[in-house]
Design an enzyme around this catalytic site. Structure first.
Site, PDB file in Angstrom:
ATOM      1  N   GLY A  21       0.822  -1.204   0.000  1.00  0.00           N
ATOM      2  CA  GLY A  21       0.000   0.000   0.000  1.00  0.00           C
ATOM      3  C   GLY A  21       0.854   1.250   0.000  1.00  0.00           C
ATOM      4  N   GLY A  23      -0.327   4.295   0.072  1.00  0.00           N
ATOM      5  CA  GLY A  23      -1.166   5.418   0.491  1.00  0.00           C
ATOM      6  C   GLY A  23      -0.393   6.226   1.523  1.00  0.00           C
ATOM      7  CG  PHE A  24      -2.163   9.671   3.235  1.00  0.00           C
ATOM      8  CD1 PHE A  24      -1.495  10.837   2.930  1.00  0.00           C
ATOM      9  CD2 PHE A  24      -3.439   9.486   2.730  1.00  0.00           C
ATOM     10  CE1 PHE A  24      -2.083  11.812   2.136  1.00  0.00           C
ATOM     11  CE2 PHE A  24      -4.039  10.446   1.936  1.00  0.00           C
ATOM     12  CZ  PHE A  24      -3.357  11.608   1.638  1.00  0.00           C
ATOM     13  N   GLY A  25      -0.150   5.900   4.846  1.00  0.00           N
ATOM     14  CA  GLY A  25       0.572   5.129   5.850  1.00  0.00           C
ATOM     15  C   GLY A  25       1.812   4.466   5.270  1.00  0.00           C
ATOM     16  CB  VAL A  89      -1.199  -8.073  -1.531  1.00  0.00           C
ATOM     17  CG1 VAL A  89      -1.146  -9.083  -0.394  1.00  0.00           C
ATOM     18  CG2 VAL A  89       0.188  -7.511  -1.812  1.00  0.00           C
ATOM     19  CD  GLU A 181     -14.569  18.168   2.175  1.00  0.00           C
ATOM     20  OE1 GLU A 181     -13.776  18.899   2.773  1.00  0.00           O
ATOM     21  OE2 GLU A 181     -14.258  17.024   1.812  1.00  0.00           O
ATOM     22  CG  ASP A 310      -8.343   4.787   6.302  1.00  0.00           C
ATOM     23  OD1 ASP A 310      -7.961   5.490   7.253  1.00  0.00           O
ATOM     24  OD2 ASP A 310      -8.935   5.258   5.305  1.00  0.00           O
ATOM     25  CB  ALA A 326      -4.518  11.817   5.511  1.00  0.00           C
TER      26      ALA A 326
END
Ligand SMILES: Cc1cc2nc3c(=O)[nH]c(=O)nc-3n(C[C@H](O)[C@H](O)[C@H](O)COP(=O)(O)OP(=O)(O)OC[C@H]3O[C@@H](n4cnc5c(N)ncnc54)[C@H](O)[C@@H]3O)c2cc1C
Length: 432
Positions: A21, A23-25, A89, A181, A310, A326
């Site tokens: 992943g 992403g942010f992590g 994965v 939003e 997440d 995030a």
């Protein structure tokens, strides 16, 4: 054919960290492992890192996909010890210390970091998904953008008043930040940007309906900011239905509180479901499928497997759940890198992971936003400027920052959204 390959080119193999992943992590873990004696394989099913907080702006024809997504290879280009693998994965074999890819390949690891995020969850009603798509990927955003723009196009040619009104009805389910939003920006689009472009319809007659099961919008924010957001949505012409759980979604119809609303576009912004990482390991998980990690973010029973962001559930020392946002994923990624570094250096383990909440920001529409930093709470235009500056700051690279800043400025001054492109057919296929 199943093959095992060792991507380490050096003669003496170094400790191998596999990060699933980008992403942010995952990316923060990779960033904070720089200089450590490790080789890293960074696996993602997509070739890009995505800034999800602005995804709704792609869905509402404000920004282009390339403003909020960047090739992973480009991000780690100056890190020779990082190998990027485009692959999905599908499982983990902790005994063999291997990660399995969908194409059959296996990737060995010494330490594994799972940072596979979450998708939208439909509260056991997956059959609603085709009629109320959620927003998580660039494809989701361009599909929703196409649906929104196609609804206006169809309404322009529709002569039956009832069908036209249905086409010009947009229902958003869930009044968390994404729902609010989306609702505010669709209202802005219909009220400010589109009117001069259409001849047969008045796009200001559009109905934007935000349906929320709970008693207020932005439930994670202080009550006063929720009240402001509700008022601001009302000023934009958004109809908000609170305390109404949706009971059915079918093609072009949403049912809640005994009402059946015909809508040309229905968007799902309620509920998330974690990636299947917990299933790969048979790990204990909460109702949303998030792994119940140990205080050092390892998966219980697997000292060499960490999980962040997440896809995990963890509480603060005060017992509050760490939010799925995030900054929490980034802090998790950074923390896990510090644990791995300490282990490799033979140092004592760092103190358990502790999440620090810096603040929350949500935009409601043009010149309207809320921000909550605990010690100070802002709303209105000042919060909107702060929201804009903060989001520009967090984008990757100067080009994206300049592009987004210029786009927002242009929309503010000229009301012109140039990303109004229909790129997908109604069935989701790309337009020829
Ligand atoms: C529409 C929207 C708006 C949001 N707005 C905000 C906001 O305003 N502020 C905020 O702080 N947060 C916001 N969030 C939440 C925030 O984006 C997430 O909390 C954050 O992205 C979590 O980071 P992560 O690293 O855990 O997962 P992600 O960033 O989702 O990254 C997961 C990565 O794993 C990859 N992956 C998943 N499964 C596999 C697999 N099987 N094989 C290979 N790769 C895989 C994915 O492709 C992805 O790149 C928003 C989210 C959404 C969807």
């Amino acid at each position: 054919m199943t093959t095992s390959r060792d991507r380490d080119a050096s003669p003496a193999p170094r400790h191998k960290v596999v990060v699933v992943g980008a992403g942010f992590g995952g990316l923060l873990a990779v960033k904070h492992l720089a200089g450590a004696p490790v080789d890293i394989a960074l696996i993602d099913q997509r070739n890009h890192h995505l800034f999800q907080p602005l995804l709704y702006q792609v869905a509402t024809a404000t920004l282009a996909p390339s403003d909020i997504a960047w090739p992973i290879r480009g991000i780690v280009r100056n890190r020779p010890e990082v190998t990027t693998i485009l692959g999905t994965v599908t499982g983990v074999d902790p005994a063999a210390r291997q990660v399995r890819l969908r194409d059959g390949e296996v990737i060995p690891y010494d330490t594994l970091i799972l940072a596979t995020g979450a998708r939208h969850g439909y509260f056991d009603h997956d059959e609603w998904e085709p009629f109320a798509p959620g927003l998580k990927t660039i494809q989701d955003a361009t599909r929703i953008r196409s649906e929104i723009l196609r609804a206006f196009e169809a309404a322009e040619r529709e002569e039956d008043a009832e069908r036209r009104a249905a086409l010009l009805t947009f229902v958003i389910i869930g009044a968390g930040p994404t729902g609010v939003e989306l609702a505010g920006t669709i209202a802005d689009l219909a009220r400010d940007t589109l009117p001069p472009d259409f001849r047969a319809i008045d796009t200001r007659m559009t109905t934007v309906l935000l349906v929320e099961a709970g008693p207020r919008v932005l439930p994670g924010y202080p009550e006063k900011l929720s009240q402001y957001a509700l008022k601001a949505l009302g000023e934009l012409g958004v109809e908000v239905a609170l305390n109404h759980a949706v009971t059915d979604v079918a093609e072009g119809v949403v049912t809640f509180g005994g009402r059946r609303v015909q809508a040309g576009t229905i968007i799902w912004a309620a509920g998330v479901r974690a990636s299947p990482a917990a299933e790969w390991l048979g790990a204990a998980a909460d109702r949303a499928g998030r792994i119940l990690v140990a205080p050092d973010l390892t998966v219980p029973g697997h000292r060499d497997i960490f999980a962040v962001g997440d896809t995990v559930a963890i509480a603060t020392p005060e017992g509050k759940p760490v939010p799925g946002i995030a900054p929490a994923a980034k802090q998790g990624g950074r923390y896990v890198a510090s644990v791995i570094r300490a282990r490799l250096a033979g140092r004592p383990a760092p103190a358990p992971f502790r999440y620090h909440h810096a603040g929350s920001l949500a935009q409601i529409g043009r010149h309207r936003a809320v921000s909550d930093f605990g010690w100070i709470r802002l709303r209105g235009a000042i919060a909107w400027w702060l929201w804009g500056i903060a989001h520009i700051y967090f984008l990757v690279g100067i080009r994206s920052r300049l592009s987004v800043a210029l786009t927002w400025l242009w929309i503010d001054v000229r009301n012109h959204r140039s990303a109004r492109l229909i790129t997908q057919e109604a069935d989701g296929d790309a337009v020829d």
